[in-house]
Structures are given as C-alpha cells and as structure tokens.
Design a protein around this motif. Structure first.
Motif, PDB file in Angstrom:
ATOM      1  N   ASP A 139       0.837  -1.194   0.000  1.00  0.00           N
ATOM      2  CA  ASP A 139       0.000   0.000   0.000  1.00  0.00           C
ATOM      3  C   ASP A 139       0.872   1.244   0.000  1.00  0.00           C
ATOM      4  O   ASP A 139       1.932   1.272   0.608  1.00  0.00           O
ATOM      5  N   LYS A 140       0.387   2.267  -0.666  1.00  0.00           N
ATOM      6  CA  LYS A 140       1.095   3.548  -0.664  1.00  0.00           C
ATOM      7  C   LYS A 140       0.809   4.254   0.656  1.00  0.00           C
ATOM      8  O   LYS A 140      -0.316   4.281   1.125  1.00  0.00           O
ATOM      9  N   VAL A 141       1.862   4.810   1.223  1.00  0.00           N
ATOM     10  CA  VAL A 141       1.753   5.520   2.493  1.00  0.00           C
ATOM     11  C   VAL A 141       2.216   6.953   2.266  1.00  0.00           C
ATOM     12  O   VAL A 141       3.234   7.192   1.615  1.00  0.00           O
ATOM     13  N   ILE A 142       1.461   7.892   2.795  1.00  0.00           N
ATOM     14  CA  ILE A 142       1.817   9.298   2.666  1.00  0.00           C
ATOM     15  C   ILE A 142       2.464   9.744   3.967  1.00  0.00           C
ATOM     16  O   ILE A 142       1.892   9.570   5.048  1.00  0.00           O
ATOM     17  N   LEU A 143       3.668  10.277   3.859  1.00  0.00           N
ATOM     18  CA  LEU A 143       4.376  10.800   5.018  1.00  0.00           C
ATOM     19  C   LEU A 143       3.876  12.213   5.262  1.00  0.00           C
ATOM     20  O   LEU A 143       4.060  13.104   4.438  1.00  0.00           O
ATOM     21  N   GLU A 144       3.204  12.422   6.400  1.00  0.00           N
ATOM     22  CA  GLU A 144       2.607  13.719   6.688  1.00  0.00           C
ATOM     23  C   GLU A 144       3.507  14.608   7.532  1.00  0.00           C
ATOM     24  O   GLU A 144       3.498  15.819   7.374  1.00  0.00           O
ATOM     25  N   GLU A 145       4.276  13.999   8.441  1.00  0.00           N
ATOM     26  CA  GLU A 145       5.036  14.822   9.377  1.00  0.00           C
ATOM     27  C   GLU A 145       6.266  14.058   9.861  1.00  0.00           C
ATOM     28  O   GLU A 145       6.202  12.856  10.085  1.00  0.00           O
ATOM     29  N   VAL A 146       7.370  14.773  10.004  1.00  0.00           N
ATOM     30  CA  VAL A 146       8.588  14.224  10.583  1.00  0.00           C
ATOM     31  C   VAL A 146       9.007  15.152  11.704  1.00  0.00           C
ATOM     32  O   VAL A 146       9.195  16.347  11.484  1.00  0.00           O
ATOM     33  N   VAL A 147       9.138  14.594  12.917  1.00  0.00           N
ATOM     34  CA  VAL A 147       9.494  15.399  14.083  1.00  0.00           C
ATOM     35  C   VAL A 147      10.647  14.714  14.799  1.00  0.00           C
ATOM     36  O   VAL A 147      10.624  13.498  15.001  1.00  0.00           O
ATOM     37  N   ILE A 148      11.664  15.490  15.169  1.00  0.00           N
ATOM     38  CA  ILE A 148      12.750  14.941  15.984  1.00  0.00           C
ATOM     39  C   ILE A 148      12.423  15.243  17.443  1.00  0.00           C
ATOM     40  O   ILE A 148      12.389  16.403  17.863  1.00  0.00           O
ATOM     41  N   GLU A 149      12.141  14.197  18.182  1.00  0.00           N
ATOM     42  CA  GLU A 149      11.779  14.302  19.604  1.00  0.00           C
ATOM     43  C   GLU A 149      13.025  14.042  20.438  1.00  0.00           C
ATOM     44  O   GLU A 149      13.922  13.323  20.021  1.00  0.00           O
ATOM     45  N   PRO A 150      13.078  14.602  21.631  1.00  0.00           N
ATOM     46  CA  PRO A 150      14.220  14.290  22.506  1.00  0.00           C
ATOM     47  C   PRO A 150      14.097  12.864  23.012  1.00  0.00           C
ATOM     48  O   PRO A 150      12.980  12.407  23.211  1.00  0.00           O
ATOM     49  N   PRO A 151      15.093  12.107  23.248  1.00  0.00           N
ATOM     50  CA  PRO A 151      16.490  12.312  22.895  1.00  0.00           C
ATOM     51  C   PRO A 151      16.790  11.644  21.563  1.00  0.00           C
ATOM     52  O   PRO A 151      16.926  10.426  21.493  1.00  0.00           O
ATOM     53  N   ASN A 152      16.839  12.376  20.490  1.00  0.00           N
ATOM     54  CA  ASN A 152      17.169  11.906  19.140  1.00  0.00           C
ATOM     55  C   ASN A 152      16.265  10.784  18.648  1.00  0.00           C
ATOM     56  O   ASN A 152      16.723   9.785  18.123  1.00  0.00           O
ATOM     57  N   VAL A 153      14.974  10.932  18.849  1.00  0.00           N
ATOM     58  CA  VAL A 153      13.985   9.968  18.366  1.00  0.00           C
ATOM     59  C   VAL A 153      13.234  10.628  17.222  1.00  0.00           C
ATOM     60  O   VAL A 153      12.803  11.781  17.335  1.00  0.00           O
ATOM     61  N   ILE A 154      13.115   9.913  16.128  1.00  0.00           N
ATOM     62  CA  ILE A 154      12.397  10.455  14.974  1.00  0.00           C
ATOM     63  C   ILE A 154      10.964   9.944  15.016  1.00  0.00           C
ATOM     64  O   ILE A 154      10.720   8.738  15.057  1.00  0.00           O
ATOM     65  N   LYS A 155      10.033  10.873  14.983  1.00  0.00           N
ATOM     66  CA  LYS A 155       8.612  10.540  14.977  1.00  0.00           C
ATOM     67  C   LYS A 155       8.093  10.748  13.557  1.00  0.00           C
ATOM     68  O   LYS A 155       8.233  11.831  12.987  1.00  0.00           O
ATOM     69  N   LEU A 156       7.527   9.701  12.972  1.00  0.00           N
ATOM     70  CA  LEU A 156       6.964   9.766  11.629  1.00  0.00           C
ATOM     71  C   LEU A 156       5.454   9.643  11.721  1.00  0.00           C
ATOM     72  O   LEU A 156       4.940   8.691  12.315  1.00  0.00           O
ATOM     73  N   VAL A 157       4.756  10.588  11.134  1.00  0.00           N
ATOM     74  CA  VAL A 157       3.296  10.525  11.080  1.00  0.00           C
ATOM     75  C   VAL A 157       2.936  10.200   9.647  1.00  0.00           C
ATOM     76  O   VAL A 157       3.276  10.954   8.723  1.00  0.00           O
ATOM     77  N   MET A 158       2.263   9.053   9.453  1.00  0.00           N
ATOM     78  CA  MET A 158       1.948   8.581   8.108  1.00  0.00           C
ATOM     79  C   MET A 158       0.454   8.350   7.959  1.00  0.00           C
ATOM     80  O   MET A 158      -0.242   8.119   8.946  1.00  0.00           O
ATOM     81  N   ARG A 159       0.016   8.373   6.710  1.00  0.00           N
ATOM     82  CA  ARG A 159      -1.380   8.122   6.409  1.00  0.00           C
ATOM     83  C   ARG A 159      -1.429   7.170   5.226  1.00  0.00           C
ATOM     84  O   ARG A 159      -0.710   7.349   4.241  1.00  0.00           O
ATOM     85  N   ASN A 160      -2.261   6.150   5.320  1.00  0.00           N
ATOM     86  CA  ASN A 160      -2.422   5.176   4.241  1.00  0.00           C
ATOM     87  C   ASN A 160      -3.473   5.691   3.274  1.00  0.00           C
ATOM     88  O   ASN A 160      -4.557   6.090   3.676  1.00  0.00           O
ATOM     89  N   GLN A 161      -3.188   5.660   1.957  1.00  0.00           N
ATOM     90  CA  GLN A 161      -4.125   6.180   0.962  1.00  0.00           C
ATOM     91  C   GLN A 161      -5.423   5.390   0.928  1.00  0.00           C
ATOM     92  O   GLN A 161      -6.477   5.956   0.696  1.00  0.00           O
ATOM     93  N   LYS A 162      -5.356   4.080   1.170  1.00  0.00           N
ATOM     94  CA  LYS A 162      -6.584   3.279   1.127  1.00  0.00           C
ATOM     95  C   LYS A 162      -7.528   3.644   2.261  1.00  0.00           C
ATOM     96  O   LYS A 162      -8.733   3.616   2.103  1.00  0.00           O
ATOM     97  N   ILE A 163      -6.975   3.968   3.412  1.00  0.00           N
ATOM     98  CA  ILE A 163      -7.822   4.356   4.542  1.00  0.00           C
ATOM     99  C   ILE A 163      -8.557   5.645   4.203  1.00  0.00           C
ATOM    100  O   ILE A 163      -9.747   5.787   4.467  1.00  0.00           O
ATOM    101  N   VAL A 164      -7.863   6.572   3.571  1.00  0.00           N
ATOM    102  CA  VAL A 164      -8.480   7.837   3.181  1.00  0.00           C
ATOM    103  C   VAL A 164      -9.584   7.580   2.162  1.00  0.00           C
ATOM    104  O   VAL A 164     -10.675   8.140   2.251  1.00  0.00           O
ATOM    105  N   ALA A 165      -9.329   6.706   1.190  1.00  0.00           N
ATOM    106  CA  ALA A 165     -10.290   6.442   0.117  1.00  0.00           C
ATOM    107  C   ALA A 165     -11.532   5.708   0.614  1.00  0.00           C
ATOM    108  O   ALA A 165     -12.640   5.994   0.180  1.00  0.00           O
ATOM    109  N   THR A 166     -11.379   4.762   1.536  1.00  0.00           N
ATOM    110  CA  THR A 166     -12.511   3.936   1.968  1.00  0.00           C
ATOM    111  C   THR A 166     -13.078   4.358   3.310  1.00  0.00           C
ATOM    112  O   THR A 166     -14.192   3.978   3.652  1.00  0.00           O
ATOM    113  N   GLY A 167     -12.316   5.087   4.093  1.00  0.00           N
ATOM    114  CA  GLY A 167     -12.779   5.469   5.421  1.00  0.00           C
ATOM    115  C   GLY A 167     -12.635   4.349   6.437  1.00  0.00           C
ATOM    116  O   GLY A 167     -12.994   4.497   7.600  1.00  0.00           O
ATOM    117  N   ASP A 168     -12.108   3.189   6.035  1.00  0.00           N
ATOM    118  CA  ASP A 168     -11.944   2.047   6.942  1.00  0.00           C
ATOM    119  C   ASP A 168     -10.589   2.144   7.635  1.00  0.00           C
ATOM    120  O   ASP A 168      -9.551   2.064   6.997  1.00  0.00           O
TER     121      ASP A 168
END
Length: 181
Positions: A139-168
């Motif tokens: 499935d295609k995933v859309i990367l919405e946000e990248v945040v560097i949290e302390p201590p050097n942890v990368i937070k990725l916020v992603m959204r799946n295109q199928k979930i957006v299309a079907t609402g499931d």
C-alpha cells in the motif's frame, strides 16, 4: 531453548553454530592432511569429484579446496559486517555482505556433494518467503510529518491512501517488525 519468536537471536545462534562447525571441519582437514598427506591426495584425486569437466584436470581435483576457501571468506565478510558497530555505522556494508549468502550457498552445494540433501528444506522456505513477501500487497503511504523528539527519536506521522479512500481504519495497522519500503 530455541527463540523462534526472536528471529534475530535465532539467526545469531545458527550463525554461531555454523562458525563453530566450520572451524572444527577446517581443523579436521588440516589435521588429516598433516598426519596422512598421501591418503588425502588420493582421496581428492581427479577421478573422485564430478562437478567440473574433466578437461580442467587438477583444478577439478581441487574444487573442494577452492570452494572451502570461498565459503570461509564469505563467512569472514558476513560475520565482520554483522557486528553491531558496523551495522549502526554503515548499514550498507552489513546489507551487501549478507547477500554473499548466494555465493556461500552456491559454494556449499559444490563443496559437499551431498549437501543438497540438507539444503532442500531451508532453501524451499527461503524462496517461499521471498515469493510471499514480493506477492504481498504493498500500500502507498503518505508521510505527513517528521518530528525529531528528545532524545534523538524520529517521529513519523503517516497516512495510508486506502484508509483515506474507503474510510476504513482497519486496512493498515502498524505491527512489530514492519518496515517501510
């Protein structure tokens, strides 16, 4: 205790066992050759091995020696690059050296004339897993946000295109061991 749920730990245990057995096997060859050189030469005469064509003569008689050296060299590269410091510092070295397993298994199949008996099941499961992984839906995933949290942890916020299309919301759930391609 076999850690089947911990695939990396299990993989390392198998690697340690293989390394130990390779060491013992190689040591036995050296001891055998040093104590009985004549018998060893006769055992590895040109007529004993059947993988390479007869026109290659002496090279054909030495194929077990050559493949044994190649196997050990592959293991040295794979084991060296598998160290935690190498994996963290240069993951590509780890990744590409571990693909020497193709050369490793190929040489094992030539080195031990009956090794294929023992390799059928592991190779079947390996190739079955590769086919299943490649056939699985990606499935295609859309990367919405990248945040560097302390201590050097990368937070990725992603959204799946199928979930957006079907609402499931149940189409895509993160599970342990899942990675992005």
């Amino acid at each position: 205790y076999v850690p089947l749920g911990k695939n990396i730990t299990f993989h390392r245990y198998i690697a340690y066992a293989v390394a130990f057995n390779v060491f013992v096997h190689t040591l036995a060859h050296f001891i055998n050759y040093s104590t009985h050189p004549g018998e060893t030469r006769r055992a590895y005469s040109i007529n004993k091995l059947q993988f390479l064509p007869e026109s290659l003569g002496v090279i054909r008689a030495l194929e077990a020696w050559y493949t044994g050296v190649i196997i050990i060299v592959c293991m040295v590269f794979m084991y060296s690059a598998a160290q935690e410091s190498v994996k963290r510092g240069c993951f590509n070295s780890f990744w590409f050296s571990h693909h020497l397993f193709c050369v490793f298994w190929g040489c094992l199949l030539i080195h031990g004339p009956r090794f294929w008996y023992w390799s059928i099941v592991p190779l079947f499961f390996y190739f079955y897993g590769r086919v299943q992984r490649d056939r699985s839906q990606v499935d295609k995933v859309i990367l919405e946000e990248v945040v560097i949290e302390p201590p050097n942890v990368i937070k990725l916020v992603m959204r799946n295109q199928k979930i957006v299309a079907t609402g499931d919301r149940t189409l895509w759930k993160y599970g342990s061991g899942m990675y992005l391609k």
